[in-house]
Scaffold this active site. Sequence first.
Site, PDB file in Angstrom:
ATOM      1  CE  LYS A  18      -6.769  -1.373   2.650  1.00 42.42           C
ATOM      2  NZ  LYS A  18      -5.745  -1.886   3.102  1.00 42.42           N
ATOM      3  CG  ASP A  63      -1.965  -1.116   1.116  1.00 41.84           C
ATOM      4  OD1 ASP A  63      -1.833  -2.026   0.381  1.00 41.84           O
ATOM      5  OD2 ASP A  63      -3.033  -0.852   1.899  1.00 41.84           O
ATOM      6  CE  LYS A 101      -5.151   1.749   2.588  1.00 40.09           C
ATOM      7  NZ  LYS A 101      -4.087   1.205   3.311  1.00 40.09           N
TER       8      LYS A 101
END
Lengths: 290, 310, 490
Positions: free
Chosen positions: B246, B147, B210
Site C-alpha cells: 500500500k 494500519d 505500507k
Amino acid sequence: MATAADRVPVAKTYKIYIDGKFPRTESGRYLAINDKRGALLANVCRSSRKDFRNAVVAARKAQPGWAKASAYLRGQILYRIAEMLEGRREQFVAELRAGGVTAKAAEQDVDRSIDRLIYFAGWADKYQQVFSAVNPVSSSHFNFSVLEPMGVVAIIAPDEPGLLGLVSNIAPAIAGGNTLVALASETEPLSAISFAEVLHASDVPAGVVNILSGLKSELIEHFASHMDVNAVVCCEGGRKQRRQVQTLAAENVKRTVFRIDTDWRDAGALNPYLIRDTQEVKTTWHPIGV
Amino acid sequence: MGTNANRADAAVGFPDLSRVPPVDEVGVNERVARFQSRSIKKASKVEALKCILSMIDLTTLEGQDTPGKVRQLCQKAIHLHDAMPGLPHVAAVCVYPNMVAVAKEALRGTDINIASVATAFPSGMSSLDLKLDDTRMAVEAGASEIDMVISRGAFLAGEYRYVFDEIVAVKEACGDAHLKVILETGELRTLDRVRRASELAMHAGADFIKTSTGKIQPAATMQVTLVMLQAIRDFFASTGRMVGMKPAGGISNAKLAIHYLVMLKETLGNAWMTPEWFRFGASSLANDVLMQLEKQATGVYQSADYFSKD
Amino acid sequence: MATAENTLAFSGGWEYAPAPESTDHIEVASRYGLFIDGDFVRPEKGRYFDTINPATEERLSRVALAGPEDVDKAVKAARKAYSSVWSRMKPAERGKYIFRIARMLQERAREFAAIESLDGGKPIRESRDIDIPLAAAHFFYYAGWADKLEYAFPGRRPRPLGVAGQVIPWNFPLLMAAWKIAPALAAGNTVVLKPAETTPLTALKLAELIADAGLPPGVVNIVTGAGDTGSAIVEHPGVNKVAFTGSTAVGKRIQKALAGGRKSYTLELGGKAANIVFADAAIDQAVEGIVNGIFFNQGHVCCAGSRLFVQESVADEVVEKLSQRMETLIVGDPLDKNTDIGAINSKMQLDKIRDYLKVGEAEGGSLHQASGKLPRKGYWCRPAFFTGVSQSSRVVQEEIFGPVLAIQTFRTFDEALEKANNTPYGLSGGVWTDKGAKIFRMTQGLKAGVVWANTFNKFDPTSPFGGYKESGVGREGGLHGLDAYLRLGE
C-alpha cells in the site's frame, strides 16, 4: 723490435637482454661491428624470432606488476637509471667514439641520454594529470577517463643516434607503465647493449625492458605480427616497411606508432606526447546516489 | 516452503539481515523512469482506472475529523459517481480508531472494509501497552484492517529486534484483522533502510506493507514502492507467502496511479493486481480517476466542479 | 528458486493497448540522391537500392548507390570546401554552424526519431529518448570546442587534417553520424560520410538539415551505398583521415588497406563485453543492468554486455530474476511507445542470430527465451540467454550482435577478472558490487576502454568511448575524441 703488451685487454662480449638476464642469441649467429677504419670492434648477437618470442614472454609476464607499480616508483627507477648512466658516462662516451662518433657528439649524446631519463622520470607521476579527465556527463554518474599502458610494446629503435635514440623511446614507454622489447640500432648497437647493463643495475624489474640486437630486415615482421604485442613503435624504415608493419599489425589491431623523421637530439623530442602514444584511454562510470 | 493458508501464523522468524541485498538509488530511478515511459491508452486505460478505484483506501486522518465528516466520506465510498454506472466501489475507508464505530454504522450493508490506523499513529511514540490497547480498541469497534506504524526511532538506532517484536505483538492483537505495517519511508530516508524495514515487517507477520502515514514528506514515491515490491517478490519466492502493498500519500492523480499499476504488474505480475493485494492510500485520487474515466467516455476534459468532494 | 506455488505470472491479465507513435509528421521522399557539394545529385551510373522497414519488410525509399566516381566527386567537393572555406573560417564561426545543427536537430527530434525507428527497427522509446537527443547533444558539445582546441592539448598547436572519410554502421545510424561529423567539423575538417546500406534515411535527413542550416556546400557530403562505396572512401587518395565504426573483420581490412599510407585512422570495432555480478551487488539493479546491457537496441550494440559472469552463490537467483524480467519485455512494433525490443535490423542479421542460437545449443548450452507473441511479418528475435556454456563456446567467444546473452558463473574475484579479459576484444565491461574498493580493483583490471560500474550502456558526448585490443583504435567523444581529427604540431 716490437715488445709484447704488458697486458692483453679483455674484450667485452655483447649479449642480448631478456627477462633480466644476458643470454646469447639462441640462433648462435653473430654480426660483426667494425670501427670506422673497418677493424672489428665486437660481435653482437643476431637475434632470431625465438629470441624475440622469449623477450615478449618476459615482457608480458612483467607487464601487470610494472603497470601496477606506483607512478612515484616508476619515476624513481627512471631517475636511478639516469644516475647509473651518469656513473658510467666515460664508458659510454668511449663506446660511441669507438663506433665513429666524434668526441663532442659522443659526450653530448650521453649527456642528452641522461637528461632525457631525468625528464621522463619527472613525467612519470604527472602525465596522468595532464591527459586524464573528469567528464561532466548529464546523468547522475561520476565519469572519468584515465590513461593506462597499452601493455607490451615492441620498439624498432632508430639506427642513429644509437644510444640516445634507444633511451628516448624506452623512457616514455616505461614511464607510462608499459613493458617492452626493443631492437637496438643496427649500425651503432654497442652502447645500446651496454645500456642494458645500466638498466640491470638500476632496480628495473626483470622483463620490463628487453633489448635485442640484430637485423631489422629479419625481425621487423615478427615485431609487427606477434599476437601478444599490443603496440609497435617504429623509428626506422620507408614506406615499404611502414606498409609491412601496418599490414601485419592489423592481424590483432595492434597500435602502430611511427617516429621516422624525429630528430632525437632536438628539444622537440622532449614532450609527454611520447608517453601518450603508448597509452589507452579508459573511461569509468559510476552512479552517484545514496 | 511456507503456505499462504494461515495468516495468524504469518511470522517466519527474525530475518537474517546480513542477506538483505543493497539497493542502488540511481538504478531504481532508472527503472522507475521506464515504468513512467509506458504509454497507457484507450481500453487498457479504462481498465486501469477502474482497477485503481477498486484499490483505494479512502482516507481521512485529521485532528478535525468529526462523525459528520466520516459519514460523508463513507457516503462517497459507496456512491463514487452514480452518474457513471458500472463503477467498482473503493476497497476501504481509513479513519482514526475513535471514528471506526461511526464508519461501521455508515457502511452497514456494503462490503467496503474499515481500516483504522493505530499504535499511536502517526509518530508511534508511545508504550507498547498503549499501542496494543489502541489496536484492540479499533478492532473491537469494527475495524477489519489495522494500519500500524513502526518505531522509526528504534529502527534508526539499530534496534531491529525491538521493531520486529513490536510488529509481532500488534499482529497478535489484531486477531482476524489484517495488519498493514507503515514504514514511514520519508523518515527512513534511504532505499537500503526501506528494503531492510520491509524484510522486518514481512518476517514479523505483516499482511501488507505500507509506505507512509501521509503526515511526513516525502510520502509514497515510486522509488520506495518499487523497493518494497521487490522485497515482497523475494519474500514470496523464499516463503511462498503473498504480502500486500500500500503506497499512501502523494498519489493524487490518475496518471501517477497508472504508473504505479504498471510497476506493480511488471514487478509482481497478475496475482497482485487486485484490492486484496494492492491498495492506494489516498483522499483526492478517486475524483481525478473519475474525471479521467468521464473523459475517456465522453472525449471531453472535465472540471472538478462536477464531482462530489466527499 | 521458482516452484509451482511461487512463480510470478506476467502473461495475460491487464495488457497495454497499442500506443503507436504518429508518423503523419514525417516526410520520406520516394527517392534520395547523393548529398554532394550542398545538393542532392543523381549518382553517375544512375543506380539506386531499396531501404526497407525491417518490421514490415516494406520499402521505405530508394537510395542512390554511389560508385567510385561519385565518391571522387564528394571527396573533391570536400577538399574544395576545406581549402577555400572551412579551414579559413574563424573557429568561433565554425562553431556557430555546429551549434545551429544541434539546435535544428532538437527541433526536428520527433521526425528523426520516427524515421530512425522505421528504417532501423529500433523501438521509438530508444530513438526518442536516447539516439536523437544524444546526437543533438554531441553536436552541441563539439560545437563549443571549435574555438578552444589549443586548450585541449597543452603545449601543442592543433591543426585540422583535411578531408575525413567516415563509414558508419546500422545500429545507431544518426548517433554514429553525429559522433563522426561533430568532432570532425569542430576540428576544422570537412567530411564525406557513408551511412550503412540498411539505415541511410536519417543521415539523408541530416543532409537536408545541414543544407537548411546553411553550411557552406561541400563541408559535409553524404554518399550512400554498401561495402564497395565504403572501400572507395577509405582508399581515396584525397582522404586524409578515415573513421570507421563496424565489425572487427572489416576494421582489420581497413587497417591493411591503409597500411603504408599517411592517412590517420580511428576504428570502433566489435566487442564481447563481460558484465560481472558479485554476490554483494544490488541484485535487482544488476538484473536491470544485465537487461540494458544485452537487450538494449535488440543487442545490436558493439559494447553490449553479452557475457554475463555471476558469482555462484547468487547465480540461481540472478538467472531466475532475469528470466522473470524478460517476461515483461515487449517485443514488437518499433513505433509502439511500449515496445522494449524492436525488429532485428535485417534478414541477414536475423539469420546470423538464429545460427548462433543453434550453435549454442549444439555446443551443449541450455537456451532460454522469453515467451510472448511476435508479429507475423518482419524480423524478430525473442530475448534469449544461454546457461551451461563456457569460455570455449562460440556463443561466449564470438560477437552475435543480437539479444542473446551467454551466462557463466565464477567463484572468486581473480577468476572473474581472468575470464573477463580472456578475449581478443576490449571495448567495454561491467561490474556490480556494493564494495567500493572492489569496484576500483575490477575497473582497473578490466582490459576495456569503457567500464560501467553498477550501471551499463551509458553514453554521453563528454565521455570518451573506444576499445582496447581488437575492439578498435582511438577514442570518440569527449576531449579525447578531438585527437583523432587533429594534427598536433608544436
